[in-house]
Design a protein around this motif. Structure first.
Motif, PDB file in Angstrom:
ATOM      1  N   ALA A  71       3.278  -5.316   1.492  1.00 49.63           N
ATOM      2  CA  ALA A  71       3.680  -4.691   0.218  1.00 49.63           C
ATOM      3  C   ALA A  71       4.928  -5.353  -0.333  1.00 49.63           C
ATOM      4  O   ALA A  71       5.035  -5.602  -1.536  1.00 49.63           O
ATOM      5  N   ASN A  72       5.884  -5.673   0.542  1.00 51.73           N
ATOM      6  CA  ASN A  72       7.124  -6.318   0.090  1.00 51.73           C
ATOM      7  C   ASN A  72       6.900  -7.752  -0.357  1.00 51.73           C
ATOM      8  O   ASN A  72       7.645  -8.269  -1.181  1.00 51.73           O
ATOM      9  N   VAL A  73       5.876  -8.414   0.174  1.00 50.22           N
ATOM     10  CA  VAL A  73       5.554  -9.766  -0.282  1.00 50.22           C
ATOM     11  C   VAL A  73       4.886  -9.706  -1.662  1.00 50.22           C
ATOM     12  O   VAL A  73       5.221 -10.480  -2.551  1.00 50.22           O
ATOM     13  N   LEU A  74       3.966  -8.771  -1.816  1.00 56.94           N
ATOM     14  CA  LEU A  74       3.243  -8.654  -3.075  1.00 56.94           C
ATOM     15  C   LEU A  74       4.113  -8.082  -4.193  1.00 56.94           C
ATOM     16  O   LEU A  74       4.095  -8.561  -5.316  1.00 56.94           O
ATOM     17  N   VAL A  75       4.861  -7.027  -3.871  1.00 57.20           N
ATOM     18  CA  VAL A  75       5.751  -6.361  -4.834  1.00 57.20           C
ATOM     19  C   VAL A  75       7.122  -6.255  -4.167  1.00 57.20           C
ATOM     20  O   VAL A  75       7.370  -5.317  -3.419  1.00 57.20           O
ATOM     21  N   LYS A  93       5.803   9.238   9.654  1.00 54.41           N
ATOM     22  CA  LYS A  93       6.488   7.997   9.248  1.00 54.41           C
ATOM     23  C   LYS A  93       5.469   6.870   9.058  1.00 54.41           C
ATOM     24  O   LYS A  93       5.570   6.073   8.133  1.00 54.41           O
ATOM     25  N   GLN A  94       4.500   6.793   9.957  1.00 55.01           N
ATOM     26  CA  GLN A  94       3.465   5.773   9.846  1.00 55.01           C
ATOM     27  C   GLN A  94       2.620   6.002   8.602  1.00 55.01           C
ATOM     28  O   GLN A  94       2.319   5.062   7.857  1.00 55.01           O
ATOM     29  N   MET A  95       2.274   7.267   8.350  1.00 52.65           N
ATOM     30  CA  MET A  95       1.475   7.597   7.176  1.00 52.65           C
ATOM     31  C   MET A  95       2.258   7.327   5.890  1.00 52.65           C
ATOM     32  O   MET A  95       1.681   6.930   4.876  1.00 52.65           O
ATOM     33  N   GLU A  96       3.566   7.512   5.938  1.00 57.47           N
ATOM     34  CA  GLU A  96       4.407   7.231   4.772  1.00 57.47           C
ATOM     35  C   GLU A  96       4.362   5.743   4.418  1.00 57.47           C
ATOM     36  O   GLU A  96       4.246   5.376   3.247  1.00 57.47           O
ATOM     37  N   LEU A  97       4.430   4.877   5.440  1.00 55.18           N
ATOM     38  CA  LEU A  97       4.351   3.432   5.189  1.00 55.18           C
ATOM     39  C   LEU A  97       2.990   3.038   4.602  1.00 55.18           C
ATOM     40  O   LEU A  97       2.917   2.209   3.696  1.00 55.18           O
ATOM     41  N   ILE A  98       1.933   3.635   5.122  1.00 54.16           N
ATOM     42  CA  ILE A  98       0.597   3.349   4.597  1.00 54.16           C
ATOM     43  C   ILE A  98       0.509   3.783   3.135  1.00 54.16           C
ATOM     44  O   ILE A  98      -0.020   3.066   2.282  1.00 54.16           O
ATOM     45  N   GLY A  99       1.064   4.941   2.822  1.00 54.27           N
ATOM     46  CA  GLY A  99       1.082   5.430   1.445  1.00 54.27           C
ATOM     47  C   GLY A  99       1.895   4.538   0.522  1.00 54.27           C
ATOM     48  O   GLY A  99       1.521   4.318  -0.639  1.00 54.27           O
ATOM     49  N   GLN A 100       3.004   4.003   1.016  1.00 54.70           N
ATOM     50  CA  GLN A 100       3.819   3.095   0.207  1.00 54.70           C
ATOM     51  C   GLN A 100       3.078   1.787  -0.066  1.00 54.70           C
ATOM     52  O   GLN A 100       3.242   1.192  -1.135  1.00 54.70           O
ATOM     53  N   PHE A 101       2.265   1.343   0.883  1.00 53.50           N
ATOM     54  CA  PHE A 101       1.436   0.162   0.634  1.00 53.50           C
ATOM     55  C   PHE A 101       0.444   0.440  -0.491  1.00 53.50           C
ATOM     56  O   PHE A 101       0.244  -0.389  -1.380  1.00 53.50           O
ATOM     57  N   SER A 102      -0.150   1.623  -0.474  1.00 50.30           N
ATOM     58  CA  SER A 102      -1.104   1.988  -1.528  1.00 50.30           C
ATOM     59  C   SER A 102      -0.411   2.025  -2.891  1.00 50.30           C
ATOM     60  O   SER A 102      -0.968   1.568  -3.889  1.00 50.30           O
ATOM     61  N   GLN A 117      -7.294   5.767   0.789  1.00 51.15           N
ATOM     62  CA  GLN A 117      -6.378   6.859   1.051  1.00 51.15           C
ATOM     63  C   GLN A 117      -5.788   6.665   2.441  1.00 51.15           C
ATOM     64  O   GLN A 117      -6.394   6.031   3.303  1.00 51.15           O
ATOM     65  N   THR A 118      -4.628   7.242   2.663  1.00 48.46           N
ATOM     66  CA  THR A 118      -3.942   7.091   3.943  1.00 48.46           C
ATOM     67  C   THR A 118      -4.823   7.517   5.103  1.00 48.46           C
ATOM     68  O   THR A 118      -4.886   6.848   6.135  1.00 48.46           O
ATOM     69  N   VAL A 119      -5.546   8.608   4.945  1.00 55.36           N
ATOM     70  CA  VAL A 119      -6.380   9.126   6.026  1.00 55.36           C
ATOM     71  C   VAL A 119      -7.527   8.168   6.369  1.00 55.36           C
ATOM     72  O   VAL A 119      -7.991   8.140   7.510  1.00 55.36           O
ATOM     73  N   ASP A 120      -7.973   7.357   5.400  1.00 52.52           N
ATOM     74  CA  ASP A 120      -9.042   6.395   5.667  1.00 52.52           C
ATOM     75  C   ASP A 120      -8.662   5.449   6.795  1.00 52.52           C
ATOM     76  O   ASP A 120      -9.500   5.088   7.625  1.00 52.52           O
ATOM     77  N   LEU A 121      -7.410   5.044   6.819  1.00 51.92           N
ATOM     78  CA  LEU A 121      -6.938   4.156   7.880  1.00 51.92           C
ATOM     79  C   LEU A 121      -6.408   4.942   9.065  1.00 51.92           C
ATOM     80  O   LEU A 121      -6.807   4.703  10.203  1.00 51.92           O
ATOM     81  N   PHE A 122      -5.525   5.890   8.806  1.00 52.70           N
ATOM     82  CA  PHE A 122      -4.800   6.546   9.892  1.00 52.70           C
ATOM     83  C   PHE A 122      -5.711   7.300  10.848  1.00 52.70           C
ATOM     84  O   PHE A 122      -5.475   7.337  12.044  1.00 52.70           O
ATOM     85  N   GLU A 123      -6.773   7.902  10.312  1.00 51.26           N
ATOM     86  CA  GLU A 123      -7.701   8.641  11.171  1.00 51.26           C
ATOM     87  C   GLU A 123      -9.054   7.940  11.280  1.00 51.26           C
ATOM     88  O   GLU A 123     -10.037   8.553  11.674  1.00 51.26           O
TER      89      GLU A 123
END
Length: 198
Positions: A71-75, A93-102, A117-123
């Motif tokens: 995310a930091n490379v792209l934006v 905290k992990q879900m927050e990072l995934i959400g920030q990528f989205s 969505q975050t849950v698509d990856l996290f779960e």
């Protein structure tokens, strides 16, 4: 963390199997290779393994660190670099990072229909959607002069017509509407003629 839910059965299991069958390991491998290359080109550590199987994709991305770096490379500045220093064991905290990528994907131009969505990856609900999102981000990156893969996206071709040109077009009968020249209905008969006997 995917084991915190009850085991699926019946229609839910059928639905999950249908989603899982759409997953393509070759596409996932392309995405992980792209992530590794673009991150390492920017001086950041990328994925340690680029195998495309579902378990590896989940293990590489589940804590959100690699996604935050991407995310930091792209934006630039999308994710606070302090959060990316060391992986957190806390699920939120992990879900927050995934959400920030989205969110960064949204700013980068990835369409809503191609994001996950975050849950698509996290779960591990829909890892195929994660691959679709990463592929879309790679296409967008390629269009913005960064390293990417996939087909080149089309560019806008705006045309401006004067009022005179627009009015001239109103008097023309388009070919899709048919033609008023050459054919008439004279002499056409449909069906059998009616015979009247005296």
């Amino acid at each position: 963390m995917a084991n915190s839910r009850a085991t699926k059965s019946g229609l839910a299991l059928e639905s999950q199997n249908k989603i899982s069958n759409k997953y393509e390991s070759e596409s996932a491998e392309k995405c992980l290779i792209w992530m590794k290359e673009i991150l390492e080109d920017n001086g950041v550590e990328g994925p340690s393994c680029t195998s495309g199987d579902q378990k590896n994709l989940y293990e590489q991305l589940k804590n959100g660190i690699l996604l935050g770096r991407l995310a930091n490379v792209l934006v630039p500045g999308a994710v606070n670099t302090k959060k990316l220093a060391a992986p957190s064991g806390l699920a939120f905290k992990q879900m927050e990072l995934i959400g920030q990528f989205s969110d960064a994907c949204d700013k980068f131009g990835v369409p809503q229909t191609e994001r996950f969505q975050t849950v698509d990856l996290f779960e591990q609900v829909n890892l195929n959607q994660v691959v679709i999102c990463l592929s879309s981000a790679a296409r967008k990156a390629q269009g913005k002069g960064m390293k990417g893969f996939g087909p080149k996206e089309s560019e806008a071709n705006v045309r401006n017509f004067s009022e005179e040109q627009l009015k001239a077009g109103q008097g023309v009968i388009g070919l899709q509407m048919g033609s008023n020249k050459g054919a008439s209905q004279a002499g056409q008969n449909f069906g059998k003629a009616r015979h009247i006997v005296d």
